[in-house]
Scaffold this active site. Sequence first.
Site, PDB file in Angstrom:
ATOM      1  N   LYS A 240      38.464   6.335 -14.038  1.00 54.50           N
ATOM      2  CA  LYS A 240      38.300   7.568 -14.807  1.00 54.50           C
ATOM      3  C   LYS A 240      37.629   8.630 -13.957  1.00 54.50           C
ATOM      4  CE  LYS A 240      39.369   7.102 -19.236  1.00 54.50           C
ATOM      5  NZ  LYS A 240      40.199   8.105 -19.904  1.00 54.50           N
TER       6      LYS A 240
ATOM      7  N   HIS B 177      52.623  12.238 -27.746  1.00 52.20           N
ATOM      8  CA  HIS B 177      52.179  12.184 -26.345  1.00 52.20           C
ATOM      9  C   HIS B 177      51.050  11.211 -26.082  1.00 52.20           C
ATOM     10  CE1 HIS B 177      48.502  14.296 -27.257  1.00 52.20           C
ATOM     11  NE2 HIS B 177      48.238  14.557 -25.999  1.00 52.20           N
ATOM     12  N   GLY B 178      50.444  10.676 -27.101  1.00 54.80           N
ATOM     13  CA  GLY B 178      49.324   9.764 -26.849  1.00 54.80           C
ATOM     14  C   GLY B 178      48.722   9.303 -28.152  1.00 54.80           C
TER      15      GLY B 178
END
Lengths: 144, 486
Positions: free
Chosen positions: B485, B409-410
């Site tokens: 962010k 996933h990452g």
Amino acid sequence: MKKYEIIDHTADIGIRAYGKDLKELFLNAAYAMFEIMLEAIKKKSIFQKREHKKFILNKEGNNLEEVLVVWLSELLYLFSTEGLIMEKADIQKLDGSSIQAEVTGRMFSPDFYRIKTEIKAVTYHELEVKKAEHGYEVQVIFDV
Amino acid sequence: MANIWEGPLEKIDDYRWRIPKTYKSGMRVPGLIYADERLLKDIRHDRAAEQVANVAFLPGIVKYSLAMPDIHWGYGFCIGGVAATDVEQGGVISPGGVGFDINCGVRLIKTNFQYDEIKDKIKDLVYSLFNDVPSGVGSKGEIRVSEKEEREILVKGAGWAVQRGYGTEEDLECTEEYGAIAGSNPSAVSERAYKRGKAQSGTLGSGNHFIEIQVIDQLYDQEICDELGLRPEQVTLMIHSGSRGFGYQVCDDYTKSMIRCLAKYQINVPDRQLACAPLNSPEGREYLGAMKCAANYAWANRQCLMHLARKSFEKIFNKSWESMGMYLIYDVAHNIAKIEKHIVDGKEKKLCVHRKGATRAFGPGHPALPDRYKKIGQPVIIPGDMGRNSYLLVGTQKAMEETFGSTCHGAGRLKSRSAALRSIDVNKLMNELETKHIFVRAAGRGTIIEEAPEVYKDVNQVVDVVHNVGIAKRVCRMRPIGVIKG
């Protein structure tokens, strides 16, 4: 005696809190949680009015660890919905099955606080309230 | 933290490592970690592998307790874990196997801009997105909903947003589960969850959540890129967010109530954070219904975020999003449990597949895919850290056979947040990113440090493993040019 410390965990953040008795342990764990979340700043005059609020907590659990998680989760819930930052808590009853407390604190305002970290939840991961040399200690991992 | 995990890892081949069932009494299946030698070193540095073994205790678990190459230490379950339980054989569902941020996920949007065309506008775009998309801790959205509408979101998911004019039917087709998983049960959701999730639709949140403007810098599969309309130097947009306070509270409520199920159903697990209940029990069904509500909330949220981002682009370029070609490639969930059919030992079984920090990666021809992706397989979106790369992959038949149609996933976290805060100088970091032509805007300076590239594993290594082992196929790679962010 040290009140608490912030400890490392790869994905999350943990604390280790200490207390001469259970009440102090629970209070210090709560202060540690708020330290992870917030930083006090002074932007506005100290004379500016700051709202205080009082909440009565009455929560149950199957053992001390669960009661601690319920206690911290309740404070987290009050922070995320009401903006309550705990300053004092009068814990009237605390044992392995419930906690009753009167919590007072200030309302969050960006003029006085900077949010450092969003805590999503208090976890049960490797949670254990232990007897220590001068009372009690506990380690709690938060999901951030 | 400094302790090295010394448990047994048997090498099966260059990319697969087994934790034998004999490692701990109580394990029902072996553990299986996908990693190469380099990543394995990092994995041994925390207690993630122990957690892989602990997950193998879950009643009804089949084949393996799986871990993807981006695994890291979580609580209860590791992050990057996949566990499938047999619904008909007493299989359990565990809120901890989904995580607090239910349906945290990513979506990838293309544009028809080339990098050169918008190079000078990146700062404007980043500022504009930062202003238009509410972000940061507990941020409240512009998109206000009534209580009745909030219940509607829990059933209709992204479809609710489209109905409100925040997108198109085509967006839904390009979203996992078409943006709304069936069977959600709003009455299984506590008042507290409603209260915590209120006014957070269309907000990004904080921590590792982001919006990134990216550029395609490498093609791996020309044919699939042609099919998707992707070319080198093309600008894309990626959104990473989840179900916000709503999902946290759902997980919290059910972790607490399921601890009681451990005694009630005589379940033995080594960590309370693995609390669970049989899928065929009232508690299991109730959690599944509530979890689906949070999943739908998250799909609505990402749809709203994409809508706000499209509006932001429209403002800067004075063109409609359609004329800028801002079409959704796909949206994937990477914290979720799904009831799916898979072949186990030659037989079709109804399984509950927990993907905690893992992405569904269904291969070509799978009935769950929309027609447009039947041929190429399901798009899989892998976000990296803000200084390196992100990837687009597609699911494979091999993933169907080996990992219940799942992949990584990452990048996976390497360093704790506090370690990052101790060792990283924010000004130096910002300079480094600027030299790489990456412009960052964040709600807090702390977030930038906590999310610095060096706190993550190199996503390129992670993707190498899943590609080489065949549980997903590389399509193209992006690099960030603008980062927003929370």
